[in-house]
Design an enzyme around this catalytic site. Structure first.
Site, PDB file in Angstrom:
ATOM      1  N   ASN A  11       0.879  -1.173   0.000  1.00 40.09           N
ATOM      2  CA  ASN A  11       0.000   0.000   0.000  1.00 40.09           C
ATOM      3  C   ASN A  11       0.914   1.220   0.000  1.00 40.09           C
ATOM      4  OD1 ASN A  11      -1.758   2.073   0.487  1.00 40.09           O
ATOM      5  ND2 ASN A  11      -2.363   1.393   2.535  1.00 40.09           N
ATOM      6  N   LYS A  13       0.140   4.272  -0.261  1.00 42.81           N
ATOM      7  CA  LYS A  13      -0.477   5.478   0.318  1.00 42.81           C
ATOM      8  C   LYS A  13      -0.216   6.676  -0.616  1.00 42.81           C
ATOM      9  CE  LYS A  13      -0.066   3.246   4.755  1.00 42.81           C
ATOM     10  NZ  LYS A  13       0.057   3.342   6.205  1.00 42.81           N
ATOM     11  N   HIS A  98      -9.312   1.207   5.139  1.00 39.79           N
ATOM     12  CA  HIS A  98      -8.029   1.402   5.817  1.00 39.79           C
ATOM     13  C   HIS A  98      -8.228   2.348   7.001  1.00 39.79           C
ATOM     14  CE1 HIS A  98      -3.912   2.606   6.599  1.00 39.79           C
ATOM     15  NE2 HIS A  98      -3.540   1.502   5.970  1.00 39.79           N
ATOM     16  N   GLU A 100      -6.605   4.768   7.995  1.00 42.54           N
ATOM     17  CA  GLU A 100      -6.432   6.194   7.654  1.00 42.54           C
ATOM     18  C   GLU A 100      -7.704   6.746   7.013  1.00 42.54           C
ATOM     19  OE1 GLU A 100      -2.759   5.632   5.510  1.00 42.54           O
ATOM     20  OE2 GLU A 100      -1.816   5.083   7.410  1.00 42.54           O
ATOM     21  N   GLU A 170      -5.062  -4.772  10.665  1.00 42.97           N
ATOM     22  CA  GLU A 170      -4.006  -3.774  10.835  1.00 42.97           C
ATOM     23  C   GLU A 170      -4.244  -3.015  12.132  1.00 42.97           C
ATOM     24  OE1 GLU A 170      -2.120  -2.557   6.834  1.00 42.97           O
ATOM     25  OE2 GLU A 170      -3.915  -1.352   7.074  1.00 42.97           O
ATOM     26  N   GLY A 176       2.965   2.337  10.702  1.00 39.27           N
ATOM     27  CA  GLY A 176       3.936   3.424  10.531  1.00 39.27           C
ATOM     28  C   GLY A 176       4.678   3.791  11.803  1.00 39.27           C
ATOM     29  N   SER A 215       3.831  -2.108  10.266  1.00 41.63           N
ATOM     30  CA  SER A 215       5.287  -2.198  10.461  1.00 41.63           C
ATOM     31  C   SER A 215       5.878  -3.543  10.045  1.00 41.63           C
ATOM     32  CB  SER A 215       5.657  -1.847  11.900  1.00 41.63           C
ATOM     33  OG  SER A 215       5.304  -0.492  12.174  1.00 41.63           O
ATOM     34  N   GLY A 236       3.080  -0.976   4.190  1.00 45.46           N
ATOM     35  CA  GLY A 236       3.230   0.419   3.789  1.00 45.46           C
ATOM     36  C   GLY A 236       4.685   0.720   3.485  1.00 45.46           C
ATOM     37  N   GLY A 237       5.389   1.274   4.477  1.00 45.40           N
ATOM     38  CA  GLY A 237       6.758   1.772   4.298  1.00 45.40           C
ATOM     39  C   GLY A 237       7.700   0.803   3.592  1.00 45.40           C
TER      40      GLY A 237
END
Ligand code: 13P
Length: 250
Positions: A11, A13, A98, A100, A170, A176, A215, A236-237
């Site tokens: 993802n 983002k 999600h 967010e 999640e 994050g 993470s 994500g990251g």
């Protein structure tokens, strides 16, 4: 009864420039061609056509999807993106609900359920995200929160829809933050989600893939994926760079 499939889903983002997207696929393609699993990437909407074009160099190994879609058909909804348009452009899947979207953009379980229905109607694979905040975990509300999100997110779907659905657990406190859930913490909630699916007579309670997100990195993914009810990762990251994304897949 088939086993749940394993998915590694990136993802992105609101990240990655055009140059970064090009460099990601240039670096990933030679490696990912040898990987046999399902690897999916969700870039920003506007980069989906570019990502689809670049993903051709992976010999079809990487499928492209969206991070959200509208709950309705075409109409006067300024700034929205229709599930039909995602499908027409060549997207394979969509991430919905999600945390967010829930926390920053005010989406609730009902809206997310409408989005699930619209995506499935347009033949997109839908990943329903669920997860508790830190305050909810500390208040011993994790199971109640996750149960409500699962039941309301999947409410009213047809049995035939379930071949195109995965759930992503999640925990918000792990997104994050570098604070990954331990395999035991994650497995406990994943098993609970599967139990909830069984208790609510979900037709795919045993086959549905439940991904973990929060993470996930190349050095912790293996411990998570060894758990019986963890069937992949939503990342994500660590999905932004080709080497760490491939590290997750490998
Ligand atoms: P991180 O992997 O950066 O924690 O993000 C997880 C996530 O939100 C994926 O959807």
């Amino acid at each position: 009864m088939s086993q749940p499939k394993t998915y590694i889903v990136g993802n992105w983002k609101m990240n990655q420039s055009i140059a970064e997207t090009e460099s990601f696929f240039k670096n990933l393609s030679p490696e990912i061609k040898h990987y046999s699993g399902e690897t999916w990437i969700a870039p920003q909407f506007i980069h989906i056509p570019l990502a689809l074009e670049l993903a051709k160099s992976t010999d079809g190994k990487v499928k492209i999807g969206g991070q959200n879609c509208a709950a309705t058909d075409f109409g006067a909804f300024t700034g929205e993106v229709a599930a039909q348009s995602l499908k027409e452009i060549g997207a394979h899947f969509v991430i919905l609900g999600h945390s967010e979207r829930r926390a920053i953009f005010g989406e609730n379980d009902q809206t997310i359920n409408h989005k699930m229905k619209k995506s499935l109607e347009k033949n997109l694979f839908a990943i329903l995200c669920v997860g508790e905040s830190l305050a909810e975990r500390e208040g011993n509300k994790t199971f109640d929160v996750v149960k409500k999100q699962v039941i309301e997110g999947l409410s009213g779907l047809a049995a035939s829809d379930y071949k195109n659905i995965a759930i992503a657990y999640e925990p918000v406190w792990a997104i994050g933050t570098g604070k990954v859930a331990t395999p035991e913490q994650a497995q406990e909630v994943h098993a609970f989600i599967r139990k909830t699916l069984t208790e609510t007579s979900c037709p795919a309670a045993q086959e549905l893939s439940i991904l973990y997100g929060g993470s996930v990195k190349p050095d912790n993914v293996e411990g998570l994926l060894k758990c019986p009810d963890i069937n992949g990762a939503l990342v994500g990251g660590a999905s932004l760079k080709a080497d760490s994304f491939y590290g997750l897949c490998r």
